[in-house]
Design a protein around this motif. Structure first.
Motif, PDB file in Angstrom:
ATOM      1  N   VAL A   1      40.269  42.831  36.557  1.00  0.00           N
ATOM      2  CA  VAL A   1      40.358  44.267  36.258  1.00  0.00           C
ATOM      3  C   VAL A   1      39.369  44.692  35.178  1.00  0.00           C
ATOM      4  CG1 VAL A   1      42.744  44.478  37.002  1.00  0.00           C
ATOM      5  CG2 VAL A   1      42.244  43.773  34.647  1.00  0.00           C
ATOM      6  N   ASN A   2      38.917  43.731  34.390  1.00  0.00           N
ATOM      7  CA  ASN A   2      37.960  44.048  33.323  1.00  0.00           C
ATOM      8  C   ASN A   2      36.505  43.838  33.764  1.00  0.00           C
ATOM      9  OD1 ASN A   2      40.037  44.588  31.406  1.00  0.00           O
ATOM     10  ND2 ASN A   2      40.323  42.365  31.143  1.00  0.00           N
ATOM     11  N   GLY A   3      36.320  43.455  35.026  1.00  0.00           N
ATOM     12  CA  GLY A   3      34.964  43.255  35.536  1.00  0.00           C
ATOM     13  C   GLY A   3      34.415  41.870  35.303  1.00  0.00           C
ATOM     14  N   ALA A   4      35.211  40.986  34.731  1.00  0.00           N
ATOM     15  CA  ALA A   4      34.754  39.614  34.497  1.00  0.00           C
ATOM     16  C   ALA A   4      34.847  38.805  35.797  1.00  0.00           C
ATOM     17  CB  ALA A   4      35.591  38.963  33.407  1.00  0.00           C
ATOM     18  N   GLU A   5      33.887  37.927  35.969  1.00  0.00           N
ATOM     19  CA  GLU A   5      33.854  37.110  37.178  1.00  0.00           C
ATOM     20  C   GLU A   5      34.908  36.009  37.109  1.00  0.00           C
ATOM     21  OE1 GLU A   5      30.341  35.300  39.977  1.00  0.00           O
ATOM     22  OE2 GLU A   5      30.271  34.781  37.850  1.00  0.00           O
ATOM     23  N   ILE A   6      35.683  35.893  38.189  1.00  0.00           N
ATOM     24  CA  ILE A   6      36.678  34.829  38.308  1.00  0.00           C
ATOM     25  C   ILE A   6      36.490  34.134  39.652  1.00  0.00           C
ATOM     26  CG2 ILE A   6      38.385  35.937  36.815  1.00  0.00           C
ATOM     27  CD1 ILE A   6      39.803  36.934  39.330  1.00  0.00           C
ATOM     28  N   ARG A   7      37.084  32.968  39.783  1.00  0.00           N
ATOM     29  CA  ARG A   7      36.940  32.223  41.041  1.00  0.00           C
ATOM     30  C   ARG A   7      38.260  31.547  41.409  1.00  0.00           C
ATOM     31  NH1 ARG A   7      33.188  26.995  39.259  1.00  0.00           N
ATOM     32  NH2 ARG A   7      34.743  25.966  37.933  1.00  0.00           N
ATOM     33  N   GLU A   8      38.420  31.320  42.704  1.00  0.00           N
ATOM     34  CA  GLU A   8      39.616  30.656  43.222  1.00  0.00           C
ATOM     35  C   GLU A   8      39.182  29.571  44.196  1.00  0.00           C
ATOM     36  OE1 GLU A   8      43.720  31.663  45.724  1.00  0.00           O
ATOM     37  OE2 GLU A   8      42.278  33.240  45.262  1.00  0.00           O
ATOM     38  N   GLU A   9      39.676  28.365  43.985  1.00  0.00           N
ATOM     39  CA  GLU A   9      39.304  27.238  44.854  1.00  0.00           C
ATOM     40  C   GLU A   9      39.879  27.431  46.253  1.00  0.00           C
ATOM     41  OE1 GLU A   9      40.540  22.588  45.247  1.00  0.00           O
ATOM     42  OE2 GLU A   9      40.013  23.280  43.228  1.00  0.00           O
ATOM     43  N   ASN A  10      39.050  27.183  47.281  1.00  0.00           N
ATOM     44  CA  ASN A  10      39.565  27.300  48.647  1.00  0.00           C
ATOM     45  C   ASN A  10      39.155  26.144  49.558  1.00  0.00           C
ATOM     46  OD1 ASN A  10      36.847  28.046  48.911  1.00  0.00           O
ATOM     47  ND2 ASN A  10      37.284  29.321  50.694  1.00  0.00           N
TER      48      ASN A  10
END
Length: 309
Positions: free
Chosen positions: A152-161
């Protein structure tokens, strides 16, 4: 006069019969020559390999048009090891590549390539270019794969798939192998087993829908399929020092939706500069509706350092 007319009528027929006879002789001579060449290949092991490092860099300093500093590198291995014993051959090829991209404004290194593939085919020669064969193919990746989004703050996040052996693919089955040369060959396997392996931690999450992760059902770690598999390999020179290598794999699952054909196509174009340097283009397109409802494509291009052994 009748004899002249008869002679005129028979002349084209005689010419046609001679042409057919010459064509048959040419085909037989070509097949005999191919068999002679094949018979002169010595028995035993033969291997060849190549390691390639591709790199790409972009650097900006007070660049008004904008830009982001980045560096990417890709390490690849192509290793072939074959065995021949009279009418029997055993061909093996290992393809491995791994690449990373680092950009100035990203918190994460991102993969540009991640592949491990082993191909093996045992064949017994019959007549002409045909062989009885048994094919095995294994594919997976080396490390975790991620889906990147922003919070929501525009920071890049990632999720393992994805991860090593999730997915992993194993295909094997008998068939017929047509090999004209080392640069042009086709294998047809009408009874090919295909096993998809995954880590069941991906299929055990709450609310998981059967088949949504590479076709594997909830709380399972494997999917079995039986179908028709066709593989083709064709390599040719586009021009001097520029070669194109094509690899195509098709698979139809008899047990479910056989009309949905899995496609895996790879194109490698190598523009040789000298013994060490080359410009390499790798393009891959995959269609597998168990993994994604559409085409997956990948392209890697760069200047490469090559070491052959």
């Amino acid at each position: 006069m009748k004899k002249i007319i008869l002679l005129v009528c028979l002349l084209p027929l005689s010419t046609l019969l001679r042409a057919q006879s010459s064509e048959k002789d040419l085909i037989k001579k070509t097949e005999d020559a191919a068999k002679t060449i094949d018979d002169t290949i010595p028995n035993g092991w033969k291997s060849i390999g190549k390691v390639t490092f591709l790199f790409n860099q972009a650097n900006f300093n007070n660049w008004i048009a904008g830009g982001e500093n980045s560096f990417s590198g890709n390490l690849g291995l192509d290793y072939k090891i074959d065995y021949k014993k009279d009418d029997y051959t055993w061909e093996n090829r290992i393809l491995a590549s791994y690449g990373l991209l680092q950009t100035q404004n990203s918190n994460f290194e991102k993969k540009t390539d991640d592949q491990l593939e082993i191909n093996s085919i045992v064949a017994k020669k019959t007549k002409s270019y045909w062989y009885y064969s048994f094919l095995a193919n294994f594919r997976t990746q080396f490390s975790q794969g991620y889906v990147y989004t922003k919070d929501v703050n525009g920071a890049e996040i990632r999720e393992e798939n994805t991860n090593f052996m999730s997915p992993g693919y194993l295909l094997f089955g008998p068939g017929m192998y047509w090999k004209k040369t080392d640069n042009f060959k086709i294998n047809l396997a009408p009874l090919t087993s295909k096993i998809t392996f995954v880590d069941n931690s991906y299929t055990s999450v709450p609310g998981y829908v059967d088949g949504s992760y590479f076709g594997v059902d909830a709380n399972k770690s494997m999917l079995y399929q039986l179908g028709f598999n066709a593989t083709a390999y064709y390599k040719f020179n586009i021009m001097e020092n520029v070669s194109a290598e094509n690899l195509l794999n098709l698979y139809s699952n008899y047990l479910k939706d056989p009309q949905n054909i899995d496609i895996n196509y790879t194109l490698n174009i190598i523009m040789k500069i000298n013994k060490i340097l080359s410009a390499n283009l790798n393009f891959q397109a995959i269609y597998d509706d168990d993994a994604f409802a559409g085409f997956q494509t990948k392209e890697v291009f760069g200047v490469g350092l090559n070491y052959s052994f």
